[in-house]
Write an enzyme that holds these catalytic residues in place. Sequence first.
Site, PDB file in Angstrom:
ATOM      1  N   ARG A 119      -2.261   1.909   7.459  1.00  0.00           N
ATOM      2  CA  ARG A 119      -2.628   0.725   6.679  1.00  0.00           C
ATOM      3  C   ARG A 119      -3.215  -0.354   7.579  1.00  0.00           C
ATOM      4  NH1 ARG A 119      -4.047  -0.050   1.756  1.00  0.00           N
ATOM      5  NH2 ARG A 119      -2.679   1.763   1.456  1.00  0.00           N
ATOM      6  N   ASN A 308       6.778  -2.216  -0.901  1.00  0.00           N
ATOM      7  CA  ASN A 308       5.846  -1.431  -0.075  1.00  0.00           C
ATOM      8  C   ASN A 308       5.574  -0.052  -0.678  1.00  0.00           C
ATOM      9  OD1 ASN A 308       5.187   0.036   2.891  1.00  0.00           O
ATOM     10  ND2 ASN A 308       4.580  -2.098   2.721  1.00  0.00           N
ATOM     11  N   HIS A 359       3.630   2.226   1.996  1.00  0.00           N
ATOM     12  CA  HIS A 359       2.316   1.607   1.987  1.00  0.00           C
ATOM     13  C   HIS A 359       1.774   1.446   3.405  1.00  0.00           C
ATOM     14  CE1 HIS A 359      -0.622  -1.740   1.036  1.00  0.00           C
ATOM     15  NE2 HIS A 359      -0.877  -0.893   0.081  1.00  0.00           N
ATOM     16  N   CYS A 360       2.641   1.118   4.339  1.00  0.00           N
ATOM     17  CA  CYS A 360       2.228   0.917   5.736  1.00  0.00           C
ATOM     18  C   CYS A 360       1.622   2.171   6.357  1.00  0.00           C
ATOM     19  CB  CYS A 360       3.425   0.490   6.582  1.00  0.00           C
ATOM     20  SG  CYS A 360       4.243  -1.024   6.072  1.00  0.00           S
ATOM     21  N   THR A 361       2.014   3.333   5.863  1.00  0.00           N
ATOM     22  CA  THR A 361       1.585   4.596   6.487  1.00  0.00           C
ATOM     23  C   THR A 361       0.295   5.151   5.875  1.00  0.00           C
ATOM     24  OG1 THR A 361       2.831   6.049   4.990  1.00  0.00           O
ATOM     25  CG2 THR A 361       4.005   5.167   6.919  1.00  0.00           C
TER      26      THR A 361
END
Length: 367
Positions: A119, A308, A359-361
């Site tokens: 992300r 997230n 979401h960060c990944t």
Amino acid sequence: MRRRAFVKRAIAALGGLLVAGCGETVRSRSRRADRTGWVMPDEGWSHRRTWMAFGASEGIWGQRLLAQVQRDLAAVATTIGRFEPVSMLVRPEEMALARSLVGANVELVPAEVDDLWMRDTGPVFTWDGNTTRGVDFNFNGWGDKQEHHRDAKIAGFVTNRAGAQVVHTELVLEGGGIEVDGEGTAIITESCVLNDNRNPGWTKAEVEGELRHLLGIEKVIWLPGIAGHDITDGHTDFYARFAVPGVVVAGLHNDPKSFDHDVTRRHLDILRAATDARGRPLRVEVLAGPSTVRETFADKDFAAGYINFYVCNGGVIAPEFGDAQADAAARDTLTRLFPDRQVVQINIDAIAAGGGGIHCTTQQEPA
């Protein structure tokens, strides 16, 4: 409960200002207040694929977390793979391991990476009605907090791999630091984008002008965020997300000992008073975090929150933390907000122990 632990490794001498590929380079922020016809689609837009990185390493994650983080990444990839294609960057020496975990349905792309946060390291894709291009926002290790000389090249690499044009800018911004509705509205935290460790000397007006030019942003709703408590300095995607234009899902921390206890309440006040680029008042839905989490990886850096999540073609991939009541409440809220998508909750405790989430990944490439 903190997001993204401060993992301070040797800082790469090249920093985060490397650029890759070819394309337009924005040189003067003072002149970038025009719209170009390019827009950043919202996450619910149809995707061509999801990009991820099998980038966990023992040097950053430690021996205790490493194997489970890799399994969690595989779980995220294979779950998304039920809904749309997934392409995952993998170090050449880890190809066999990654393949054993993700099976045959995930495309593995050989690449040198430092970490797993696609992300933030990947491009922000934009669309003009006919084609896509990828904006390289100069990943600098969240303000030189972590080694990133390989990850600084990922935005250009992924954009070129996608067959799109790379666009360069002087602005430093991570994908987790901006949330958009696809209709000209963005939510951004001041603690991240206006931080001197990214953009010294930039004003809100200059940032807004640059984002108008690059992403078609007409209005920015600024949240204060909070700097210095996690490696991201308070990314937007742990605070507020658009479900659809006009509807925002916002996090709420009920632990009075949490540094986010007060700031999430301040964010709710701002969002409830805000209007979007089309003048609509925002409807704000609250997703409170869990009261308890599983003990295996629980510590002060554990990112226990439901905001997230990741929206993909026909699906919403969200975490569950073992708090039956809170997990169910989050699932019910997301099901109501995304009635045409299947909500799938998965255990990503090891990723959360590193301060991040689903979401960060991920990073979407629009169709």
